[in-house]
Scaffold this motif. Structure first.
Motif, PDB file in Angstrom:
ATOM      1  N   LEU A   1       0.823  -1.212   0.000  1.00 14.30           N
ATOM      2  CA  LEU A   1       0.000   0.000   0.000  1.00 14.30           C
ATOM      3  C   LEU A   1       0.858   1.264   0.000  1.00 14.30           C
ATOM      4  CD1 LEU A   1      -2.816  -1.058   2.494  1.00 14.30           C
ATOM      5  CD2 LEU A   1      -3.044  -0.722   0.016  1.00 14.30           C
ATOM      6  N   VAL A   2       1.886   1.280   0.833  1.00 12.23           N
ATOM      7  CA  VAL A   2       2.776   2.448   0.881  1.00 12.23           C
ATOM      8  C   VAL A   2       3.497   2.610  -0.458  1.00 12.23           C
ATOM      9  CG1 VAL A   2       4.872   3.406   1.937  1.00 12.23           C
ATOM     10  CG2 VAL A   2       3.052   2.475   3.383  1.00 12.23           C
ATOM     11  N   GLY A   3       3.970   1.524  -1.028  1.00 13.69           N
ATOM     12  CA  GLY A   3       4.655   1.597  -2.321  1.00 13.69           C
ATOM     13  C   GLY A   3       3.762   2.154  -3.414  1.00 13.69           C
ATOM     14  N   ILE A   4       2.541   1.673  -3.487  1.00 12.25           N
ATOM     15  CA  ILE A   4       1.589   2.163  -4.491  1.00 12.25           C
ATOM     16  C   ILE A   4       1.331   3.650  -4.288  1.00 12.25           C
ATOM     17  CG2 ILE A   4      -0.831   2.055  -5.245  1.00 12.25           C
ATOM     18  CD1 ILE A   4      -0.646  -1.008  -4.694  1.00 12.25           C
ATOM     19  N   MET A   5       1.144   4.044  -3.044  1.00 10.06           N
ATOM     20  CA  MET A   5       0.853   5.451  -2.763  1.00 10.06           C
ATOM     21  C   MET A   5       2.057   6.359  -2.992  1.00 10.06           C
ATOM     22  SD  MET A   5      -2.296   5.677  -2.231  1.00 10.06           S
ATOM     23  CE  MET A   5      -2.581   7.201  -1.367  1.00 10.06           C
TER      24      MET A   5
ATOM     25  N   PHE B   1       3.976  10.544  -5.949  1.00  9.96           N
ATOM     26  CA  PHE B   1       5.096  11.227  -6.599  1.00  9.96           C
ATOM     27  C   PHE B   1       4.729  11.640  -8.022  1.00  9.96           C
ATOM     28  CE2 PHE B   1       8.837  11.187  -9.338  1.00  9.96           C
ATOM     29  CZ  PHE B   1       9.631  12.121  -8.691  1.00  9.96           C
ATOM     30  N   LEU B   2       4.187  10.710  -8.792  1.00  7.98           N
ATOM     31  CA  LEU B   2       3.838  11.025 -10.185  1.00  7.98           C
ATOM     32  C   LEU B   2       2.771  12.111 -10.263  1.00  7.98           C
ATOM     33  CD1 LEU B   2       3.848   7.438 -11.739  1.00  7.98           C
ATOM     34  CD2 LEU B   2       5.576   9.229 -12.019  1.00  7.98           C
ATOM     35  N   SER B   3       1.762  12.009  -9.388  1.00 10.38           N
ATOM     36  CA  SER B   3       0.720  13.040  -9.421  1.00 10.38           C
ATOM     37  C   SER B   3       1.265  14.389  -8.957  1.00 10.38           C
ATOM     38  CB  SER B   3      -0.500  12.618  -8.603  1.00 10.38           C
ATOM     39  OG  SER B   3      -0.212  12.519  -7.243  1.00 10.38           O
ATOM     40  N   ALA B   4       2.184  14.395  -8.004  1.00 14.92           N
ATOM     41  CA  ALA B   4       2.772  15.655  -7.549  1.00 14.92           C
ATOM     42  C   ALA B   4       3.543  16.338  -8.668  1.00 14.92           C
ATOM     43  CB  ALA B   4       3.696  15.405  -6.355  1.00 14.92           C
ATOM     44  N   VAL B   5       4.381  15.592  -9.352  1.00 16.09           N
ATOM     45  CA  VAL B   5       5.181  16.174 -10.435  1.00 16.09           C
ATOM     46  C   VAL B   5       4.270  16.728 -11.525  1.00 16.09           C
ATOM     47  CG1 VAL B   5       6.819  15.629 -12.283  1.00 16.09           C
ATOM     48  CG2 VAL B   5       7.226  14.786  -9.969  1.00 16.09           C
TER      49      VAL B   5
ATOM     50  N   VAL C   1      -8.304  12.433 -12.834  1.00  8.80           N
ATOM     51  CA  VAL C   1      -7.870  11.665 -14.011  1.00  8.80           C
ATOM     52  C   VAL C   1      -6.505  11.031 -13.767  1.00  8.80           C
ATOM     53  CG1 VAL C   1      -7.224  11.790 -16.446  1.00  8.80           C
ATOM     54  CG2 VAL C   1      -9.236  13.026 -15.630  1.00  8.80           C
ATOM     55  N   PHE C   2      -5.558  11.839 -13.381  1.00 11.07           N
ATOM     56  CA  PHE C   2      -4.211  11.305 -13.241  1.00 11.07           C
ATOM     57  C   PHE C   2      -4.012  10.573 -11.916  1.00 11.07           C
ATOM     58  CE2 PHE C   2      -3.684  14.330 -16.664  1.00 11.07           C
ATOM     59  CZ  PHE C   2      -3.039  13.520 -17.580  1.00 11.07           C
ATOM     60  N   GLY C   3      -4.799  10.923 -10.895  1.00 12.56           N
ATOM     61  CA  GLY C   3      -4.727  10.170  -9.646  1.00 12.56           C
ATOM     62  C   GLY C   3      -5.097   8.721  -9.872  1.00 12.56           C
ATOM     63  N   ILE C   4      -6.194   8.486 -10.573  1.00 12.17           N
ATOM     64  CA  ILE C   4      -6.615   7.114 -10.867  1.00 12.17           C
ATOM     65  C   ILE C   4      -5.593   6.422 -11.757  1.00 12.17           C
ATOM     66  CG2 ILE C   4      -8.341   5.734 -12.105  1.00 12.17           C
ATOM     67  CD1 ILE C   4     -10.442   7.711 -11.036  1.00 12.17           C
ATOM     68  N   PHE C   5      -5.142   7.123 -12.788  1.00 12.66           N
ATOM     69  CA  PHE C   5      -4.164   6.522 -13.697  1.00 12.66           C
ATOM     70  C   PHE C   5      -2.865   6.182 -12.968  1.00 12.66           C
ATOM     71  CE2 PHE C   5      -0.606   6.991 -16.688  1.00 12.66           C
ATOM     72  CZ  PHE C   5      -0.895   5.930 -17.528  1.00 12.66           C
ATOM     73  N   PHE C   6      -2.389   7.096 -12.117  1.00 16.27           N
ATOM     74  CA  PHE C   6      -1.128   6.844 -11.418  1.00 16.27           C
ATOM     75  C   PHE C   6      -1.272   5.777 -10.331  1.00 16.27           C
ATOM     76  CE2 PHE C   6       0.309  11.292 -12.794  1.00 16.27           C
ATOM     77  CZ  PHE C   6       0.921  10.789 -13.921  1.00 16.27           C
ATOM     78  N   LEU C   7      -2.466   5.611  -9.772  1.00 12.44           N
ATOM     79  CA  LEU C   7      -2.682   4.470  -8.869  1.00 12.44           C
ATOM     80  C   LEU C   7      -2.512   3.169  -9.639  1.00 12.44           C
ATOM     81  CD1 LEU C   7      -5.683   5.494  -6.590  1.00 12.44           C
ATOM     82  CD2 LEU C   7      -3.378   4.879  -5.853  1.00 12.44           C
ATOM     83  N   LEU C   8      -3.035   3.134 -10.848  1.00 14.10           N
ATOM     84  CA  LEU C   8      -2.882   1.954 -11.696  1.00 14.10           C
ATOM     85  C   LEU C   8      -1.409   1.701 -12.014  1.00 14.10           C
ATOM     86  CD1 LEU C   8      -4.450  -0.239 -13.206  1.00 14.10           C
ATOM     87  CD2 LEU C   8      -4.622   1.319 -15.143  1.00 14.10           C
ATOM     88  N   VAL C   9      -0.674   2.762 -12.314  1.00 17.82           N
ATOM     89  CA  VAL C   9       0.775   2.633 -12.550  1.00 17.82           C
ATOM     90  C   VAL C   9       1.453   2.116 -11.290  1.00 17.82           C
ATOM     91  CG1 VAL C   9       2.898   3.929 -13.003  1.00 17.82           C
ATOM     92  CG2 VAL C   9       0.849   4.413 -14.352  1.00 17.82           C
ATOM     93  N   GLY C  10       1.073   2.653 -10.138  1.00 21.71           N
ATOM     94  CA  GLY C  10       1.643   2.221  -8.861  1.00 21.71           C
ATOM     95  C   GLY C  10       1.396   0.750  -8.599  1.00 21.71           C
ATOM     96  N   ILE C  11       0.196   0.267  -8.934  1.00 22.08           N
ATOM     97  CA  ILE C  11      -0.114  -1.157  -8.764  1.00 22.08           C
ATOM     98  C   ILE C  11       0.858  -2.005  -9.572  1.00 22.08           C
ATOM     99  CG2 ILE C  11      -1.811  -2.976  -9.298  1.00 22.08           C
ATOM    100  CD1 ILE C  11      -3.990  -0.802  -8.744  1.00 22.08           C
ATOM    101  N   TYR C  12       1.105  -1.624 -10.805  1.00 16.63           N
ATOM    102  CA  TYR C  12       1.982  -2.419 -11.656  1.00 16.63           C
ATOM    103  C   TYR C  12       3.464  -2.282 -11.280  1.00 16.63           C
ATOM    104  CZ  TYR C  12      -1.871  -3.944 -14.400  1.00 16.63           C
ATOM    105  OH  TYR C  12      -3.047  -4.551 -14.779  1.00 16.63           O
ATOM    106  N   VAL C  13       3.878  -1.096 -10.901  1.00 19.58           N
ATOM    107  CA  VAL C  13       5.280  -0.909 -10.496  1.00 19.58           C
ATOM    108  C   VAL C  13       5.560  -1.704  -9.222  1.00 19.58           C
ATOM    109  CG1 VAL C  13       6.949   0.767  -9.597  1.00 19.58           C
ATOM    110  CG2 VAL C  13       5.592   1.325 -11.620  1.00 19.58           C
ATOM    111  N   VAL C  14       4.713  -1.548  -8.227  1.00 22.87           N
ATOM    112  CA  VAL C  14       4.914  -2.263  -6.952  1.00 22.87           C
ATOM    113  C   VAL C  14       4.737  -3.767  -7.157  1.00 22.87           C
ATOM    114  CG1 VAL C  14       4.002  -2.570  -4.619  1.00 22.87           C
ATOM    115  CG2 VAL C  14       4.358  -0.283  -5.537  1.00 22.87           C
TER     116      VAL C  14
END
Length: 190
Positions: free
Chosen positions: A126-130, A135-139, A173-186
């Motif tokens: 959970l921490v890794g995904i977040m 980070f991606l959404s902040a940038v 839009v990007f929060g949901i997308f970046f959560l999906l990216v986080g799921i795959y990266v983690v």
């Protein structure tokens, strides 16, 4: 820039951004309802629990940055161009730190909530995904927010009239997308 906008001025400036926000919101729902996202939600216990908090805090954290920049422009404390001065740097840094801190906090609270109700959950996951999504959404949000505020201001738009829809749309839009990216990266790392 005039000191007092008429209702017509506010409407004229905000309507195009709100219409774009509407279309982007539909796109965000499409991502959320996709088979890929549903698979991610089912694989990661707690993801659906943290999703609303994550999206809401994007607006809160980066909406504050937008308000701070808008006020600085109106008061003449910030120039409408990207030059790293103390005020702009501090505002960006504070927003970035707040965004990352709240992202980790959401993951920890979600994990504790899952444990409290006897559900399985992986704190590291959970921490890794977040962290990835935060980070991606902040940038992205900081970059786009500064560009929209400064370019709009130079073109005669009052940032106060457009920044709300921009922040909420980007966050969703990007929060949901970046959560999906986080799921795959983690998922690839763990």
């Amino acid at each position: 820039m005039p000191g007092h906008d008429t209702a017509r001025d506010v409407y004229r400036q905000a309507l195009p951004v709100i219409l774009v926000s509407l279309v982007a919101g539909l796109f965000s729902g499409t991502i959320l309802g996709s088979e890929t996202m549903r698979a991610g939600i089912s694989e990661v216990p707690g993801l659906l629990l943290l999703l609303p908090a994550f999206l809401a805090t994007r607006g809160g954290v980066y909406g504050s940055l937008g308000a701070r920049l808008s006020t600085g422009l109106h008061q003449g404390l910030i120039e409408p161009r990207f030059r790293l001065d103390r005020r702009l740097t501090n505002a960006i840094l504070a927003s970035f730190i707040n965004g990352m801190t709240v992202s980790v906090f959401i993951a920890v609270i979600t994990f504790l909530w899952l444990r409290l109700f006897g559900n399985a959950g992986n704190l590291l996951e959970l921490v890794g995904i977040m962290v990835v999504a935060g980070f991606l959404s902040a940038v992205l949000m900081i970059s786009v927010l500064i560009a929209v505020i400064f370019v709009g201001y130079r073109r005669g738009l009052d940032p106060d009239n457009v920044i709300g829809p921009v922040v909420t749309t980007l966050g969703d839009v990007f929060g949901i997308f970046f959560l999906l990216v986080g799921i795959y990266v983690v998922g690839a790392v763990l």
